[in-house]
Design a protein around this motif. Structure first.
Motif, PDB file in Angstrom:
ATOM      1  N   ILE A   2       0.859  -1.179   0.000  1.00 36.24           N
ATOM      2  CA  ILE A   2       0.000   0.000   0.000  1.00 36.24           C
ATOM      3  C   ILE A   2       0.898   1.232   0.000  1.00 36.24           C
ATOM      4  CG2 ILE A   2      -1.754   1.304   1.254  1.00 36.24           C
ATOM      5  CD1 ILE A   2      -2.770  -1.314   0.061  1.00 36.24           C
ATOM      6  N   LEU A   3       0.627   2.154  -0.898  1.00 35.78           N
ATOM      7  CA  LEU A   3       1.438   3.359  -0.975  1.00 35.78           C
ATOM      8  C   LEU A   3       0.613   4.579  -0.574  1.00 35.78           C
ATOM      9  CD1 LEU A   3       4.323   4.160  -3.129  1.00 35.78           C
ATOM     10  CD2 LEU A   3       2.543   5.904  -3.067  1.00 35.78           C
ATOM     11  N   VAL A   4       1.129   5.321   0.402  1.00 35.10           N
ATOM     12  CA  VAL A   4       0.526   6.587   0.821  1.00 35.10           C
ATOM     13  C   VAL A   4       1.212   7.689   0.026  1.00 35.10           C
ATOM     14  CG1 VAL A   4       0.063   8.133   2.750  1.00 35.10           C
ATOM     15  CG2 VAL A   4       0.078   5.650   3.117  1.00 35.10           C
ATOM     16  N   ILE A   5       0.432   8.427  -0.742  1.00 33.52           N
ATOM     17  CA  ILE A   5       0.992   9.429  -1.656  1.00 33.52           C
ATOM     18  C   ILE A   5       1.491  10.638  -0.864  1.00 33.52           C
ATOM     19  CG2 ILE A   5       0.479  10.978  -3.588  1.00 33.52           C
ATOM     20  CD1 ILE A   5      -1.605   8.853  -4.475  1.00 33.52           C
ATOM     21  N   ASP A   6       2.747  10.977  -1.079  1.00 28.23           N
ATOM     22  CA  ASP A   6       3.418  12.055  -0.350  1.00 28.23           C
ATOM     23  C   ASP A   6       3.374  13.344  -1.169  1.00 28.23           C
ATOM     24  OD1 ASP A   6       4.976  13.608   1.284  1.00 28.23           O
ATOM     25  OD2 ASP A   6       6.864  12.584   0.817  1.00 28.23           O
ATOM     26  N   TYR A   7       2.614  14.343  -0.672  1.00 31.13           N
ATOM     27  CA  TYR A   7       2.620  15.653  -1.341  1.00 31.13           C
ATOM     28  C   TYR A   7       2.514  16.787  -0.324  1.00 31.13           C
ATOM     29  CZ  TYR A   7      -2.543  15.637  -0.982  1.00 31.13           C
ATOM     30  OH  TYR A   7      -3.842  15.610  -0.516  1.00 31.13           O
ATOM     31  N   ASP A   8       3.079  16.523   0.873  1.00 32.08           N
ATOM     32  CA  ASP A   8       3.127  17.523   1.951  1.00 32.08           C
ATOM     33  C   ASP A   8       1.754  18.080   2.298  1.00 32.08           C
ATOM     34  OD1 ASP A   8       5.825  17.267   2.316  1.00 32.08           O
ATOM     35  OD2 ASP A   8       6.370  18.938   1.017  1.00 32.08           O
ATOM     36  N   ALA A   9       0.768  17.203   2.405  1.00 28.80           N
ATOM     37  CA  ALA A   9      -0.588  17.670   2.699  1.00 28.80           C
ATOM     38  C   ALA A   9      -1.124  17.104   4.012  1.00 28.80           C
ATOM     39  CB  ALA A   9      -1.535  17.323   1.552  1.00 28.80           C
ATOM     40  N   GLY A  10      -0.240  16.822   4.942  1.00 26.46           N
ATOM     41  CA  GLY A  10      -0.678  16.488   6.287  1.00 26.46           C
ATOM     42  C   GLY A  10      -1.198  15.078   6.501  1.00 26.46           C
ATOM     43  N   ASN A  11      -1.387  14.719   7.726  1.00 26.37           N
ATOM     44  CA  ASN A  11      -1.942  13.489   8.308  1.00 26.37           C
ATOM     45  C   ASN A  11      -1.350  12.187   7.786  1.00 26.37           C
ATOM     46  OD1 ASN A  11      -3.863  13.681   5.945  1.00 26.37           O
ATOM     47  ND2 ASN A  11      -5.065  12.164   7.002  1.00 26.37           N
ATOM     48  N   THR A  12      -0.195  12.261   7.093  1.00 25.47           N
ATOM     49  CA  THR A  12       0.425  11.027   6.592  1.00 25.47           C
ATOM     50  C   THR A  12       0.960  10.164   7.735  1.00 25.47           C
ATOM     51  OG1 THR A  12       2.489  12.258   6.226  1.00 25.47           O
ATOM     52  CG2 THR A  12       1.049  11.934   4.332  1.00 25.47           C
ATOM     53  N   ALA A  13       1.493  10.795   8.778  1.00 28.67           N
ATOM     54  CA  ALA A  13       2.058  10.029   9.890  1.00 28.67           C
ATOM     55  C   ALA A  13       0.989   9.192  10.564  1.00 28.67           C
ATOM     56  CB  ALA A  13       2.715  10.967  10.897  1.00 28.67           C
ATOM     57  N   ASN A  14      -0.199   9.772  10.764  1.00 32.84           N
ATOM     58  CA  ASN A  14      -1.289   9.035  11.404  1.00 32.84           C
ATOM     59  C   ASN A  14      -1.794   7.904  10.521  1.00 32.84           C
ATOM     60  OD1 ASN A  14      -1.386  10.497  13.838  1.00 32.84           O
ATOM     61  ND2 ASN A  14      -2.633  12.103  12.900  1.00 32.84           N
ATOM     62  N   VAL A  15      -1.834   8.131   9.218  1.00 31.05           N
ATOM     63  CA  VAL A  15      -2.271   7.077   8.291  1.00 31.05           C
ATOM     64  C   VAL A  15      -1.280   5.919   8.310  1.00 31.05           C
ATOM     65  CG1 VAL A  15      -2.720   6.504   5.866  1.00 31.05           C
ATOM     66  CG2 VAL A  15      -3.582   8.653   6.810  1.00 31.05           C
ATOM     67  N   LEU A  16      -0.004   6.232   8.257  1.00 37.12           N
ATOM     68  CA  LEU A  16       1.024   5.183   8.306  1.00 37.12           C
ATOM     69  C   LEU A  16       0.993   4.439   9.633  1.00 37.12           C
ATOM     70  CD1 LEU A  16       3.915   7.135   6.597  1.00 37.12           C
ATOM     71  CD2 LEU A  16       2.816   5.088   5.678  1.00 37.12           C
ATOM     72  N   ILE A  42      -3.345   5.379  -1.117  1.00 37.00           N
ATOM     73  CA  ILE A  42      -4.088   6.227  -0.191  1.00 37.00           C
ATOM     74  C   ILE A  42      -3.640   7.662  -0.405  1.00 37.00           C
ATOM     75  CG2 ILE A  42      -4.553   6.795   2.217  1.00 37.00           C
ATOM     76  CD1 ILE A  42      -4.245   3.863   2.912  1.00 37.00           C
ATOM     77  N   LEU A  43      -4.623   8.534  -0.652  1.00 42.03           N
ATOM     78  CA  LEU A  43      -4.370   9.961  -0.847  1.00 42.03           C
ATOM     79  C   LEU A  43      -4.902  10.691   0.383  1.00 42.03           C
ATOM     80  CD1 LEU A  43      -3.419  12.225  -2.841  1.00 42.03           C
ATOM     81  CD2 LEU A  43      -5.801  12.349  -3.608  1.00 42.03           C
ATOM     82  N   PRO A  44      -4.023  11.016   1.349  1.00 41.08           N
ATOM     83  CA  PRO A  44      -4.488  11.715   2.546  1.00 41.08           C
ATOM     84  C   PRO A  44      -4.624  13.198   2.245  1.00 41.08           C
ATOM     85  CG  PRO A  44      -2.145  11.346   2.695  1.00 41.08           C
ATOM     86  CD  PRO A  44      -2.583  10.776   1.364  1.00 41.08           C
ATOM     87  N   GLY A  45      -4.873  13.984   3.273  1.00 38.46           N
ATOM     88  CA  GLY A  45      -4.909  15.420   3.021  1.00 38.46           C
ATOM     89  C   GLY A  45      -5.527  16.219   4.140  1.00 38.46           C
ATOM     90  N   VAL A  46      -4.843  17.310   4.498  1.00 39.75           N
ATOM     91  CA  VAL A  46      -5.363  18.324   5.407  1.00 39.75           C
ATOM     92  C   VAL A  46      -4.940  19.659   4.816  1.00 39.75           C
ATOM     93  CG1 VAL A  46      -5.200  19.333   7.710  1.00 39.75           C
ATOM     94  CG2 VAL A  46      -5.206  16.850   7.448  1.00 39.75           C
ATOM     95  N   GLY A  47      -5.881  20.591   4.674  1.00 36.95           N
ATOM     96  CA  GLY A  47      -5.518  21.890   4.107  1.00 36.95           C
ATOM     97  C   GLY A  47      -6.516  22.334   3.059  1.00 36.95           C
ATOM     98  N   ALA A  48      -6.034  23.130   2.106  1.00 38.69           N
ATOM     99  CA  ALA A  48      -6.904  23.768   1.120  1.00 38.69           C
ATOM    100  C   ALA A  48      -6.827  23.058  -0.231  1.00 38.69           C
ATOM    101  CB  ALA A  48      -6.516  25.233   0.956  1.00 38.69           C
ATOM    102  N   TYR A  49      -7.953  22.955  -0.886  1.00 40.01           N
ATOM    103  CA  TYR A  49      -8.093  22.287  -2.185  1.00 40.01           C
ATOM    104  C   TYR A  49      -7.113  22.835  -3.237  1.00 40.01           C
ATOM    105  CZ  TYR A  49     -11.025  19.916  -5.798  1.00 40.01           C
ATOM    106  OH  TYR A  49     -11.511  19.118  -6.805  1.00 40.01           O
ATOM    107  N   PRO A  50      -7.071  24.167  -3.468  1.00 39.47           N
ATOM    108  CA  PRO A  50      -6.167  24.659  -4.520  1.00 39.47           C
ATOM    109  C   PRO A  50      -4.688  24.424  -4.213  1.00 39.47           C
ATOM    110  CG  PRO A  50      -7.275  26.500  -3.418  1.00 39.47           C
ATOM    111  CD  PRO A  50      -7.905  25.252  -2.913  1.00 39.47           C
ATOM    112  N   THR A  51      -4.306  24.552  -2.949  1.00 35.33           N
ATOM    113  CA  THR A  51      -2.910  24.319  -2.568  1.00 35.33           C
ATOM    114  C   THR A  51      -2.524  22.862  -2.799  1.00 35.33           C
ATOM    115  OG1 THR A  51      -3.120  26.027  -0.877  1.00 35.33           O
ATOM    116  CG2 THR A  51      -1.247  24.539  -0.690  1.00 35.33           C
ATOM    117  N   ALA A  52      -3.432  21.951  -2.429  1.00 35.78           N
ATOM    118  CA  ALA A  52      -3.165  20.523  -2.595  1.00 35.78           C
ATOM    119  C   ALA A  52      -3.039  20.155  -4.065  1.00 35.78           C
ATOM    120  CB  ALA A  52      -4.273  19.712  -1.934  1.00 35.78           C
ATOM    121  N   MET A  53      -3.941  20.657  -4.904  1.00 38.18           N
ATOM    122  CA  MET A  53      -3.866  20.346  -6.334  1.00 38.18           C
ATOM    123  C   MET A  53      -2.593  20.917  -6.952  1.00 38.18           C
ATOM    124  SD  MET A  53      -6.203  18.289  -7.327  1.00 38.18           S
ATOM    125  CE  MET A  53      -5.666  18.385  -9.043  1.00 38.18           C
ATOM    126  N   LYS A  54      -2.198  22.112  -6.494  1.00 41.38           N
ATOM    127  CA  LYS A  54      -0.958  22.719  -7.006  1.00 41.38           C
ATOM    128  C   LYS A  54       0.244  21.841  -6.654  1.00 41.38           C
ATOM    129  CE  LYS A  54       1.779  26.979  -6.896  1.00 41.38           C
ATOM    130  NZ  LYS A  54       1.951  28.309  -6.265  1.00 41.38           N
TER     131      LYS A  54
END
Length: 201
Positions: A2-16, A42-54
């Protein structure tokens, strides 16, 4: 794997941490080759939609994630990660999403009884059965969000009542989303993650 996608959008540590607790081999990475070879994403995420897509676009991950999904790799979006599965987000500015599930991510309407952000534990109501929804009726899970996915009814699996019917889980084919945080929702949340991993196998 299982790969957790890393894009600096938070909560990855808790998912792992949740995956490790379940004894599931997992890795955090933005490597396209690893994403394309994973059994599930798994695509986690905390924050704003436009920032995450960027962030996803600047890392060249949008096309990679789409390629993985096109070849049948299951994908689970969590919180902001679920919102990004839609066609468009309206947070701060209009932003094109990943487009896996038809719909738009909109602000939750605020009132005195239901403040925004929607934070805390809320009850679930199953709308249609999927590989991930068994045992979720009337269970409580943990939400933290100000926006919701406005998607057609056929893609809504589970809802939570917060003045409006908040889509708590959505899916289309092998793309799934959880608006709440399963990694912070105790045994119920761990069970959802485990069901997703079983689907990937």
């Amino acid at each position: 794997m299982i790969l957790v996608i890393d894009y600096d959008a938070g909560n990855t540590a808790n998912v792992l941490r949740a995956l490790r607790k379940l004894g599931i081999p997992a890795e955090l990475s933005a490597d396209p080759e690893k994403i394309l070879s994973a059994s599930g994403l798994i695509l986690p995420g905390v924050g704003a939609y436009p920032t995450a897509m960027k962030e996803l676009e600047e890392r060249g991950l949008v096309s990679v994630i789409k390629e993985a999904v096109a070849k049948g790799t299951p994908l689970l979006g969590i919180c902001l990660g679920m919102q990004l599965l839609t066609e468009q987000g309206l947070e701060h500015e209009e932003t094109q999403g990943l487009g896996f599930i038809p719909g738009v991510c909109r602000a939750i309407p605020a009132n005195k009884e239901k403040p925004v952000p929607h934070t805390g534990w809320n009850n679930l109501h199953v709308q249609q059965a999927t590989a991930l929804t068994a045992g979720l009726e009337d269970k409580d899970v943990y939400f933290v969000h100000s926006f919701f996915t406005d998607v057609p009814r056929q893609y809504i699996d589970v809802v939570a009542d917060y003045g409006i019917q908040i889509p708590a889980m959505i899916h289309k084919e092998k793309v799934f989303g959880a608006q709440f945080h399963p990694e912070k929702s105790g045994d119920i949340g761990l069970g959802i993650i485990e069901k997703f991993v079983n689907l990937c196998q």
